[in-house]
Motif scaffolding. Structure first.
Motif, short mmCIF file in Angstrom:
data_model
loop_
_atom_site.label_atom_id
_atom_site.label_comp_id
_atom_site.label_asym_id
_atom_site.label_seq_id
_atom_site.Cartn_x
_atom_site.Cartn_y
_atom_site.Cartn_z
N LYS A 114 0.74 -1.35 0.11
CA LYS A 114 -0.09 0.09 0.00
C LYS A 114 0.89 1.41 -0.15
O LYS A 114 0.65 2.10 -0.74
CB LYS A 114 -0.91 0.06 1.30
CG LYS A 114 -2.02 1.27 1.36
CD LYS A 114 -2.84 0.95 2.37
CE LYS A 114 -3.80 2.31 2.64
NZ LYS A 114 -4.56 2.13 3.77
N TYR A 115 1.95 1.14 0.91
CA TYR A 115 2.97 2.56 0.85
C TYR A 115 3.44 2.58 -0.33
O TYR A 115 3.50 3.69 -1.01
CB TYR A 115 3.88 1.91 1.78
CG TYR A 115 5.08 2.86 1.90
CD1 TYR A 115 5.08 4.07 2.69
CD2 TYR A 115 6.35 2.72 1.34
CE1 TYR A 115 5.97 5.06 2.76
CE2 TYR A 115 7.36 3.56 1.44
CZ TYR A 115 7.37 4.69 2.12
OH TYR A 115 8.19 5.58 2.10
N GLU A 116 3.87 1.74 -1.20
CA GLU A 116 4.83 1.91 -2.32
C GLU A 116 3.95 2.28 -3.46
O GLU A 116 4.05 2.96 -4.29
CB GLU A 116 5.37 0.56 -2.73
CG GLU A 116 6.65 0.04 -1.84
CD GLU A 116 7.51 -1.23 -2.19
OE1 GLU A 116 6.81 -2.04 -2.99
OE2 GLU A 116 8.50 -1.17 -1.71
N LYS A 117 2.55 1.69 -3.40
CA LYS A 117 1.39 2.18 -4.42
C LYS A 117 1.24 3.68 -4.22
O LYS A 117 1.24 4.50 -5.22
CB LYS A 117 0.37 1.27 -4.22
CG LYS A 117 -0.83 1.78 -5.52
CD LYS A 117 -1.90 0.82 -5.39
CE LYS A 117 -3.17 1.09 -6.39
NZ LYS A 117 -4.31 0.33 -6.23
N ALA A 118 1.07 4.05 -2.79
CA ALA A 118 0.65 5.56 -2.70
C ALA A 118 1.83 6.50 -3.12
O ALA A 118 1.65 7.54 -3.24
CB ALA A 118 0.35 5.55 -1.23
N SER A 119 3.14 5.87 -2.90
CA SER A 119 4.02 6.92 -3.33
C SER A 119 4.67 6.47 -4.58
O SER A 119 5.79 7.30 -5.06
CB SER A 119 5.40 6.50 -2.09
OG SER A 119 5.73 5.06 -2.26
N ASN A 120 4.08 6.15 -5.64
CA ASN A 120 4.42 5.46 -6.84
C ASN A 120 5.72 5.25 -7.07
O ASN A 120 6.39 5.60 -7.91
CB ASN A 120 4.09 7.04 -7.79
CG ASN A 120 2.79 7.70 -7.78
OD1 ASN A 120 1.79 6.80 -8.10
ND2 ASN A 120 2.73 8.99 -7.61
N CYS A 121 6.02 4.08 -6.04
CA CYS A 121 7.13 3.52 -6.06
C CYS A 121 7.42 2.80 -7.26
O CYS A 121 6.59 1.64 -7.30
CB CYS A 121 7.29 2.86 -4.90
SG CYS A 121 9.22 2.17 -4.66
N ILE A 122 8.48 3.05 -8.23
CA ILE A 122 8.78 2.16 -9.28
C ILE A 122 9.42 0.80 -8.89
O ILE A 122 9.25 -0.31 -9.34
CB ILE A 122 9.34 2.95 -10.46
CG1 ILE A 122 8.40 4.28 -10.88
CG2 ILE A 122 9.71 2.07 -11.61
CD1 ILE A 122 9.18 5.13 -11.85
#
Length: 339
Positions: free
Chosen positions: A219-227
């Motif tokens: 969820k964190y990586e999706k919210a921060s647009n983590c590639i």
């Protein structure tokens, strides 16, 4: 073939010689001091945290005084002053008190330079000091330049000095002229080279991510647009190691992906290896304290490179002074003609 562990375990050993005394202010656990002691400098640390002092004393030749430094502290004489003064994240253009802020370490550092009048000094700090807090850095440099020093600063990345980690820090040096920063080393050490077989091993202190933690990370990586996932990628140098991403159960935490798909947090020893601490360097205190010591430290291999430049500077200064003395002792050409 010598491994990375072999290298740091061999190179980073205190080897005190006839080099001048180094005062290490806000010394932490001794990462900066270890690099200097490995280059032959005796050190004396000043640090308020009890666990850091214990770690420093246990691993290094030099003593560490547990003290909260301020501008009124009386420092002993020394030719070199180093340290990592804590800096509050503010601009002097705001409503804060700048060098008069009681939480700030720079008044004590400036006071030490005023009192000791070292031949050369340095401090390190986060890269934001060059950008977001540039006004404050200019104020600190102005104060130190008024003491008669040539002051230079440079953004250095530890990865360019055999540290398996991208870690940018501003390194500020005060000298009398002719100081040269360390040259960049083209060879880069990957996290996999640093950790070797450690990532596939499980130890008593291994902590694995639970299903709920995995969901939180996603969820964190999706919210921060983590590639690129924030996992530790063994084919490249690590991202910056900090207290927060070592010890904290956050979306940004460092974690290893095992062959069976499970993920686990890094151990203290693994974090220390990414910081270039040798395996014999023992951290005192609780696990949380050890993580904090590792995350706050100056990588010893970076310190080793800087200390080598300090050694070159001091030795060249001695040679120049000796040459000047010989010149003064020789009769001038006019004197010879008169004789």
């Amino acid at each position: 073939m010598k491994t990375y562990a072999d290298k740091i375990n061999t190179v980073l050993k205190p080897a005190i010689s006839s080099m001048p005394l180094v005062l290490d202010l806000f010394a932490g656990c001794g990462g900066l001091a270890l690099g200097f002691e490995a280059q032959g400098f005796p050190t004396l640390g000043f640090e308020m945290d009890a666990d850091c002092c214990a770690t420093y004393k246990h691993n290094l030749v030099g003593d560490c005084l547990q003290v909260k430094l301020d501008a009124n502290y009386a420092f002993p004489k020394a030719q070199v002053v180093i340290g990592g003064p804590p800096c509050q994240p503010f601009s002097v253009g705001g409503h804060q008190n700048g060098l008069h802020d009681a939480r700030d370490g720079f008044p004590a550092f400036i006071s030490a330079v005023k009192q000791v009048k070292p031949d050369i000094w340095m401090f390190e700090n986060v890269r934001g000091l060059m950008y977001k807090n540039k006004d404050y850095l200019d104020l600190v440099i102005s104060e130190l330049e008024s003491l008669g020093y040539v002051v230079e600063f440079k953004l250095m990345n530890a990865v360019n000095h055999l540290v398996p980690q991208n870690r940018e820090r501003v390194i500020v040096v005060g000298h009398r002229g002719e100081f040269h920063y360390p040259s960049v080393i083209s060879q880069k050490v990957t996290a996999g080279q640093a950790l070797e077989k450690v990532p596939v091993e499980s130890t008593a202190d291994s902590k694995y991510l639970t299903a709920s933690m995995d969901a939180y990370v996603a969820k964190y990586e999706k919210a921060s647009n983590c590639i690129t996932p924030r996992d530790l990628h063994l084919d490249r140098p690590s991202r910056t190691v900090t207290c927060r991403n070592l010890a904290g159960a956050t979306g940004d935490m460092h974690r290893l992906v095992l062959e069976d798909g499970r993920r686990r947090r890094l151990t203290v020893r693994e974090g220390a290896r990414l910081q270039s601490f040798p395996d014999w360097f023992d951290f005192k205190g609780s696990e949380t304290s050890a993580f904090n010591q590792v995350g706050n430290a100056v990588p010893p291999m970076l310190a080793f490179a800087i200390a080598n430049c300090f050694k070159d500077y001091l030795q060249s200064t001695v040679r120049l002074n000796s040459s000047e003395i010989r010149k003064r002792q020789q009769p001038r050409q006019l004197d010879l003609l008169v004789a």
